[in-house]
Design a protein around this motif. Structure first.
Motif, PDB file in Angstrom:
ATOM      1  N   LEU A 173       8.351 -10.451   7.425  1.00  6.89           N
ATOM      2  CA  LEU A 173       8.381 -11.357   6.245  1.00  6.89           C
ATOM      3  C   LEU A 173       7.556 -11.307   4.939  1.00  6.89           C
ATOM      4  CD1 LEU A 173       9.230 -14.764   7.883  1.00  6.89           C
ATOM      5  CD2 LEU A 173      10.545 -13.468   6.186  1.00  6.89           C
ATOM      6  N   THR A 174       7.698 -11.417   3.760  1.00  6.51           N
ATOM      7  CA  THR A 174       6.226 -11.052   2.770  1.00  6.51           C
ATOM      8  C   THR A 174       6.188 -12.247   2.353  1.00  6.51           C
ATOM      9  OG1 THR A 174       7.983  -9.974   1.684  1.00  6.51           O
ATOM     10  CG2 THR A 174       6.000  -8.501   3.091  1.00  6.51           C
ATOM     11  N   ASP A 175       5.275 -12.711   1.977  1.00  9.37           N
ATOM     12  CA  ASP A 175       5.165 -13.154   0.720  1.00  9.37           C
ATOM     13  C   ASP A 175       5.324 -13.113  -0.383  1.00  9.37           C
ATOM     14  OD1 ASP A 175       4.061 -15.583  -0.403  1.00  9.37           O
ATOM     15  OD2 ASP A 175       1.820 -15.237  -0.222  1.00  9.37           O
ATOM     16  N   TRP A 231      11.116 -12.925  -3.771  1.00 11.31           N
ATOM     17  CA  TRP A 231      12.057 -13.027  -2.347  1.00 11.31           C
ATOM     18  C   TRP A 231      12.348 -13.442  -1.855  1.00 11.31           C
ATOM     19  CZ3 TRP A 231      13.230 -10.633   2.349  1.00 11.31           C
ATOM     20  CH2 TRP A 231      12.822 -10.001   2.534  1.00 11.31           C
ATOM     21  N   THR A 232      11.938 -13.476  -0.748  1.00  6.22           N
ATOM     22  CA  THR A 232      11.600 -14.067   0.497  1.00  6.22           C
ATOM     23  C   THR A 232      11.847 -15.847   0.598  1.00  6.22           C
ATOM     24  OG1 THR A 232       9.528 -12.595   1.646  1.00  6.22           O
ATOM     25  CG2 THR A 232      10.297 -15.308   2.814  1.00  6.22           C
ATOM     26  N   TYR A 233      11.138 -15.816  -1.035  1.00  4.59           N
ATOM     27  CA  TYR A 233      12.081 -17.822  -0.780  1.00  4.59           C
ATOM     28  C   TYR A 233      13.385 -17.931  -1.218  1.00  4.59           C
ATOM     29  CZ  TYR A 233       7.311 -18.023  -0.191  1.00  4.59           C
ATOM     30  OH  TYR A 233       5.229 -17.270   0.877  1.00  4.59           O
ATOM     31  N   GLU A 253       2.448 -16.529   7.964  1.00  4.63           N
ATOM     32  CA  GLU A 253       3.198 -15.257   6.700  1.00  4.63           C
ATOM     33  C   GLU A 253       3.968 -15.872   5.345  1.00  4.63           C
ATOM     34  OE1 GLU A 253       3.310 -12.064   8.099  1.00  4.63           O
ATOM     35  OE2 GLU A 253       2.495 -12.264   9.742  1.00  4.63           O
ATOM     36  N   LEU A 254       4.361 -16.869   5.216  1.00  6.80           N
ATOM     37  CA  LEU A 254       4.058 -17.479   4.404  1.00  6.80           C
ATOM     38  C   LEU A 254       3.634 -18.380   3.944  1.00  6.80           C
ATOM     39  CD1 LEU A 254       8.049 -17.480   4.639  1.00  6.80           C
ATOM     40  CD2 LEU A 254       7.122 -15.951   3.658  1.00  6.80           C
TER      41      LEU A 254
END
Length: 218
Positions: free
Chosen positions: A18-20, A23-25, A51-52
């Motif tokens: 997971l990256t901040d 696109w993750t959100y 991670e977020l």
């Protein structure tokens, strides 16, 4: 839709990818209507692990769930009868949902994200019942925000409980512990709900028996 627990545990290292990034959100928000509580719960775990970020997570899942229910509302408003004809098995559920909406449209609009077993049908029933857009959209947005906050908190608490229970075992170990705690919480909630449903069914059966007995008496 529920993901197998064994799969989640076996692939607990998902958290490390997971990256901040936006696109993750977006992905978490868009998937919420399918993965249900898992999106905010695992988002909460990711926030606990650093991670977020919390606010973008809450915003993304709230907005994603709200947009999905708005689309379902539009489908119900435009195609309710066609959908009932196309999927006859949903007719009984749709009838129940429609009665709930007509009884209290404000409450039904608020609960579209909380309604276990009716998350697809209830927003469509709101559309079919012609709940005004100026009522449905803001009220369902508030409900979506509260639903997201509640289950994100469950995920965050599960992560904290896992750390306290098993100590620091590294990121994967903490996530596995959080998954176990989360599954236990969801299992308890489901058991409680089913127990209440069985109790209500028994009470309804007793009432019917008493009514039939009174009618049969001379």
């Amino acid at each position: 839709m529920r993901l197998p627990v064994s799969l989640l545990v076996a692939n607990a290292s998902w958290l490390s990818v997971l990256t901040d990034a936006p696109w993750t959100y977006v992905v978490l928000g868009a998937s919420a209507i399918i993965t249900e509580e898992l999106a905010p719960i695992f988002g909460g775990i990711a926030v606990h692990e650093g991670e977020l970020r919390l606010l973008p997570l809450l915003f993304g899942i709230t907005l994603g769930g709200w947009i999905a229910t708005a689309i379902l509302y539009a489908l119900g408003r435009l195609k309710w009868e066609a959908i009932r004809r196309r999927f006859p098995r949903t007719r009984a559920t749709g009838t129940v949902a429609l009665r709930v909406v007509r009884r209290n449209p404000l409450t039904a609009s608020f609960l579209v994200r909380f309604a276990f077993g009716l998350r697809i049908v209830l927003p469509m029933a709101c559309g079919a019942a012609q709940v005004p857009l100026l009522v449905y959209l803001p009220v369902s947005l508030v409900g979506s925000a509260l639903w997201t906050a509640v289950f994100t908190a469950v995920g965050y608490a599960a992560g904290e409980a896992a750390v306290q229970a098993i100590g620091h075992l590294g990121q994967v170990g903490e996530v596995v512990g959080a998954v176990i705690v989360t599954v236990a919480i969801l299992a308890f909630v489901r058991w409680q709900r089913r127990r209440r449903e069985r109790k209500a069914s028994r009470q309804a059966a007793l009432r019917r028996q008493r009514t039939d007995g009174q009618e049969a008496a001379p």
